[in-house]
Design a protein around this motif. Structure first.
Motif, PDB file in Angstrom:
ATOM      1  N   ILE A   1      12.772  -9.349   3.045  1.00  0.00           N
ATOM      2  CA  ILE A   1      11.566  -8.672   3.503  1.00  0.00           C
ATOM      3  C   ILE A   1      10.379  -9.622   3.425  1.00  0.00           C
ATOM      4  CG2 ILE A   1       9.924  -6.845   2.924  1.00  0.00           C
ATOM      5  CD1 ILE A   1      12.288  -5.293   1.747  1.00  0.00           C
ATOM      6  N   ASP A   2       9.597  -9.684   4.499  1.00  0.00           N
ATOM      7  CA  ASP A   2       8.274 -10.287   4.339  1.00  0.00           C
ATOM      8  C   ASP A   2       7.276  -9.461   5.130  1.00  0.00           C
ATOM      9  OD1 ASP A   2       8.041 -11.131   7.005  1.00  0.00           O
ATOM     10  OD2 ASP A   2       9.076 -13.011   6.580  1.00  0.00           O
ATOM     11  N   TYR A   3       6.026  -9.798   4.975  1.00  0.00           N
ATOM     12  CA  TYR A   3       4.965  -9.002   5.583  1.00  0.00           C
ATOM     13  C   TYR A   3       4.193  -9.809   6.620  1.00  0.00           C
ATOM     14  CZ  TYR A   3       6.451  -5.666   2.198  1.00  0.00           C
ATOM     15  OH  TYR A   3       7.237  -4.800   1.491  1.00  0.00           O
ATOM     16  N   ILE A   4       4.881 -10.833   7.141  1.00  0.00           N
ATOM     17  CA  ILE A   4       4.307 -11.592   8.242  1.00  0.00           C
ATOM     18  C   ILE A   4       4.932 -11.046   9.520  1.00  0.00           C
ATOM     19  CG2 ILE A   4       4.101 -13.855   9.316  1.00  0.00           C
ATOM     20  CD1 ILE A   4       4.504 -14.993   6.398  1.00  0.00           C
TER      21      ILE A   4
ATOM     22  N   ARG B   1       0.638  -6.525  -5.979  1.00  0.00           N
ATOM     23  CA  ARG B   1       0.699  -7.547  -4.925  1.00  0.00           C
ATOM     24  C   ARG B   1       1.772  -8.584  -5.223  1.00  0.00           C
ATOM     25  NH1 ARG B   1      -2.252 -10.074  -0.785  1.00  0.00           N
ATOM     26  NH2 ARG B   1      -0.711 -11.617  -0.254  1.00  0.00           N
TER      27      ARG B   1
ATOM     28  N   LYS C   1      -4.108   5.283  -4.296  1.00  0.00           N
ATOM     29  CA  LYS C   1      -4.540   6.434  -5.090  1.00  0.00           C
ATOM     30  C   LYS C   1      -3.989   6.450  -6.522  1.00  0.00           C
ATOM     31  CE  LYS C   1      -5.231  11.404  -4.820  1.00  0.00           C
ATOM     32  NZ  LYS C   1      -5.136  12.601  -4.002  1.00  0.00           N
TER      33      LYS C   1
ATOM     34  N   ARG D   1       2.490  -7.936  -0.946  1.00  0.00           N
ATOM     35  CA  ARG D   1       1.454  -7.504  -0.001  1.00  0.00           C
ATOM     36  C   ARG D   1       0.412  -6.681  -0.745  1.00  0.00           C
ATOM     37  NH1 ARG D   1       2.131  -2.005   0.898  1.00  0.00           N
ATOM     38  NH2 ARG D   1       4.197  -1.222   0.437  1.00  0.00           N
ATOM     39  N   GLU D   2      -0.724  -6.474  -0.066  1.00  0.00           N
ATOM     40  CA  GLU D   2      -1.731  -5.562  -0.580  1.00  0.00           C
ATOM     41  C   GLU D   2      -1.297  -4.121  -0.292  1.00  0.00           C
ATOM     42  OE1 GLU D   2      -4.308  -6.318  -2.382  1.00  0.00           O
ATOM     43  OE2 GLU D   2      -3.988  -8.486  -2.218  1.00  0.00           O
ATOM     44  N   LEU D   3      -2.012  -3.169  -0.872  1.00  0.00           N
ATOM     45  CA  LEU D   3      -1.666  -1.759  -0.662  1.00  0.00           C
ATOM     46  C   LEU D   3      -2.508  -1.171   0.463  1.00  0.00           C
ATOM     47  CD1 LEU D   3      -1.466  -0.567  -4.375  1.00  0.00           C
ATOM     48  CD2 LEU D   3       0.355  -1.483  -2.913  1.00  0.00           C
ATOM     49  N   ASN D   4      -1.979  -0.180   1.149  1.00  0.00           N
ATOM     50  CA  ASN D   4      -2.758   0.490   2.199  1.00  0.00           C
ATOM     51  C   ASN D   4      -3.570   1.636   1.605  1.00  0.00           C
ATOM     52  OD1 ASN D   4      -1.259   2.877   2.055  1.00  0.00           O
ATOM     53  ND2 ASN D   4       0.122   2.306   3.711  1.00  0.00           N
ATOM     54  N   TYR D   5      -4.247   2.391   2.487  1.00  0.00           N
ATOM     55  CA  TYR D   5      -5.239   3.362   1.996  1.00  0.00           C
ATOM     56  C   TYR D   5      -4.635   4.522   1.216  1.00  0.00           C
ATOM     57  CZ  TYR D   5      -4.161   6.558   5.894  1.00  0.00           C
ATOM     58  OH  TYR D   5      -3.543   7.421   6.763  1.00  0.00           O
TER      59      TYR D   5
ATOM     60  N   GLU E   1      -1.714   4.232  -0.579  1.00  0.00           N
ATOM     61  CA  GLU E   1      -0.981   3.704  -1.735  1.00  0.00           C
ATOM     62  C   GLU E   1      -1.880   3.464  -2.939  1.00  0.00           C
ATOM     63  OE1 GLU E   1       2.582   1.243   0.525  1.00  0.00           O
ATOM     64  OE2 GLU E   1       0.613   0.330   0.388  1.00  0.00           O
TER      65      GLU E   1
END
Lengths: 276, 228
Positions: free
Chosen positions: B220-223, B7, B20, B12-16, B18
Motif C-alpha cells: 500500500i502507498d498513498y501516492i 502518520r 475525531k 499518510r495524514e488523516l482525513n476530516y 478520521e
C-alpha cells in the motif's frame, strides 16, 4: 452517439478495473494471494505487465477514493498531500482548462474532448452540485461527522469555483451496494428512485444541475437520482458527474486518468447500461 | 517499545472524519515495518464465544492471513485470541491493539501470545506505560482499531460489546463493516439490524472473497499514480 438513446449524460475523469475482473479463475490459483492471482490472470489474458500494474494501481485509487484517504497526487500536485476528494476536484478543473495531456483516443471518438464539452457547459460558479446519497441510510452526516465522499467532492468543487454544493437528495432506506454485491440484473434504477427523497426547497426548474457521485458502475444510482429530482422539478437540466467509473471491458482501460463523457441508458427491465 | 504518530504507522495524514477520535500518539512494539504495507482487517468479538463463533473466527482469520491480509484484533479472550492465534499459525501477520499499556499483560493467560506478537508481529497501544486502565479505555481502543483497519468483521457479540462500538466507528469512517452470518441473522439482537440500515454487510463462507475485493493490493502507498 447522438442518434442513440441517452437517458442521462454523464462525465467521469478516472477509471478503474475491479480486481475480480483480472483474477485467474483456475482452481489451482484460488489459494494464491490476490496480487499474484491478478498478475497470473493478466498474463493469461495477454495483458502486458505495465498495463496490468496500472490496472492494479487503479484498483487502489478506487479504494483511496471510497475512504477519501489523504494522498499525494504526484505528478499533478507535486508533494502536496490532499484528500482524494480534493484531488478529484483539482483534476476536474485542470481537465476543463485543458492543462493535462488527455490520452489520445484509441477509437474514433475523442472522449476527453467530450468531457470538456459536456461538463464545461454545466460546471460554473453558480451550478448546483447535488451529492448523491450513499447506499445506506444517513442520519445527519454534518452532525455525527460521518464520511460522505460525494458530498466532500461537491464541497471541494465549490471551493474551486466549479459550482455550489446543494444537498438536495436524501436516502430514506438502505439499498444494497451496487458495485460489489449485486448482479447486473439486480441493479434497478427504480430501487434507487424509490429510496430517495428530495429535501431541498430550491426550485431547480430551468437550472443546470450536476449530480455528483464517487463511483459509477451501471449508472442506475445516477439515473435514479436524476428521476427523483425531475419528479419534483420537471424542467431541471441534469447531468451526472462521477469521479471514477468501473471498467468491465478490459480493452477500454487507458490508465486511471481518462476523462470521458457518455450516456447512461435505461432498459425496459429497469436495468441500465453505460457507455463508454 | 517506541512512540509513533498515526502518520508514521499508516504512511499518510488523516482525513476530516478520521481526526475525531484519533489518538495523538501510539506506543508500538514488534517486527512489522512501518508504515504498514499490507491491507488490514479487524476480526473482533465476544470474550465468551460459542464453539461456532470460534470456528468462524478461525475460518475468517485463516482466509485473510493466507491472502496476505494482516489480522487486527484486541487480544481479549475468546474471538480476539482465536483470530490472532489463527493468523500466526497460518504464517500470516497479526496486529494487536491493546486497551492496556504495552507493559501490562491483560488478560494474564495471553501473556505468551502478547510477547510473541511484540516480538514477531505488532502490538499497539494508545496508553502510555504505567497508565491506570479505565473501562472507557476499551471503547477508545476499539475506535482506534477501526481507524487502523481497512475493514472490520464482527464475528460474534451479545447485546453489549466493544465490538459494537467498533462497528459504529467503522460505519462513521466509511469503512466496510461485515457481521458474521450467525450474529447477523440472530433474531434476539437488535444492533445488527440497525447497522444493516447504515451499510453493514452479512458475511458468510462465500462472501469472504467479496470482502477481499474491497481491500487494496499491497504494498500500500498513498501516492496516486494516474498514468499508464
Amino acid at each position: 452517439m447522438s442518434s442513440e438513446k441517452c437517458d442521462l449524460r454523464f462525465g467521469s475523469i478516472l477509471s478503474y478495473v475491479p480486481l475480480k475482473y483480472l483474477e485467474d479463475d483456475a482452481p489451482d490459483a484460488a489459494d494464491l494471494p490476490r496480487e499474484e492471482r491478478a498478475r497470473k490472470g493478466c498474463a493469461k489474458r495477454g495483458i502486458e505487465d505495465r498495463l496490468c500494474g496500472a490496472m492494479l494501481d487503479s484498483h487502489n485509487i478506487m479504494w483511496h477514493l471510497k475512504s477519501n484517504h489523504v494522498v499525494s497526487g504526484r505528478p499533478i500536485e507535486e508533494d502536496r498531500e490532499v484528500e482524494m476528494s480534493e484531488l478529484v476536484a483539482r483534476l476536474t478543473k485542470m481537465v476543463l482548462a485543458n492543462e493535462l495531456g488527455i490520452v489520445s483516443p484509441i477509437d474514433e471518438i475523442n472522449w476527453g474532448a467530450r468531457f470538456q464539452g459536456l461538463l464545461g457547459e454545466f460546471l460554473g460558479r453558480d451550478a448546483p452540485l447535488v451529492p448523491v446519497p450513499p447506499h445506506s441510510q444517513v442520519k445527519d452526516y454534518s452532525a455525527n461527522g460521518g464520511l460522505w465522499v460525494p458530498d466532500r467532492i461537491a464541497a471541494r468543487m465549490e471551493g474551486l469555483g466549479l459550482g455550489r454544493r446543494l444537498v438536495a437528495l436524501q436516502r430514506e432506506r438502505a439499498v444494497p451496494k451496487s458495485s460489489t454485491r449485486l448482479k447486473r440484473t439486480e441493479r434497478r434504477t427504480t430501487t434507487h428512485y424509490e429510496s430517495l427523497r428530495v429535501i431541498s426547497d430550491e426550485d431547480l426548474n430551468g437550472k443546470r444541475v450536476v449530480l455528483v457521485d464517487d463511483v459509477v458502475t451501471t449508472g442506475s444510482t445516477l439515473l435514479g437520482s436524476a428521476w427523483r429530482i425531475l419528479d419534483r422539478y420537471p424542467n431541471a437540466q441534469i447531468v451526472g458527474f462521477a469521479a471514477m467509473r468501473t471498467i468491465s471491458d478490459l480493452h477500454m482501460f487507458r490508465g486511471p486518468l481518462d476523462p470521458v463523457a457518455g450516456c447512461i441508458v435505461h432498459n425496459e427491465d429497469c436495468t441500465t447500461y453505460r457507455r463508454p | 517499545m517506541r512512540k509513533v504518530t498515526l502518520r508514521e504507522l499508516l504512511g499518510r495524514e488523516l482525513n476530516y472524519v478520521e481526526h475525531k477520535y484519533a489518538p495523538r500518539e501510539l506506543y508500538v512494539e514488534g517486527a512489522l515495518e512501518l508504515p504498514l504495507k499490507d491491507p488490514r482487517v479487524s476480526v473482533v468479538g465476544t470474550r465468551q464465544p460459542s464453539q461456532a463463533g470460534l470456528d468462524a473466527a478461525r475460518l475468517i482469520a485463516g482466509r485473510l492471513a493466507e491472502q496476505g491480509v494482516a489480522v487486527v484484533s484486541g487480544l481479549a479472550r475468546g474471538i480476539d485470541t482465536a483470530a490472532h492465534v489463527t493468523a500466526i499459525e497460518r504464517g500470516g501477520r497479526t496486529i494487536a491493539v491493546l486497551g492496556t499499556p504495552l507493559d501490562r499483560f491483560y488478560p494474564p493467560e495471553n501473556r505468551e501470545l502478547q510477547l510473541e506478537i511484540m516480538r514477531k508481529h505488532l502490538a499497539v497501544s494508545q496508553f502510555p506505560p504505567g497508565h491506570i486502565t479505565r473501562p472507557r479505555d476499551f471503547v477508545m481502543r476499539n475506535r482506534t482499531m477501526a481507524l487502523i483497519s481497512d475493514a472490520t468483521v464482527i464475528v460474534e457479540a451479545g447485546a453489549v460489546s466493544g465490538a459494537i462500538s467498533q462497528g459504529w466507528e467503522a460505519i462513521r469512517l466509511g469503512r466496510p463493516l461485515y457481521i458474521w452470518r450467525d450474529t447477523f441473522d440472530n433474531p434476539n439482537l437488535t444492533w445488527p439490524r440497525k447497522m444493516e440500515r447504515y451499510g453493514a454487510m452479512r458475511l458468510d463462507e462465500r462472501s469472504i472473497d467479496e470482502l477481499l475485493d474491497e481491500l487494496p493490493v499491497s504494498p500500500i502507498d498513498y501516492i496516486v499514480k494516474l498514468g499508464l
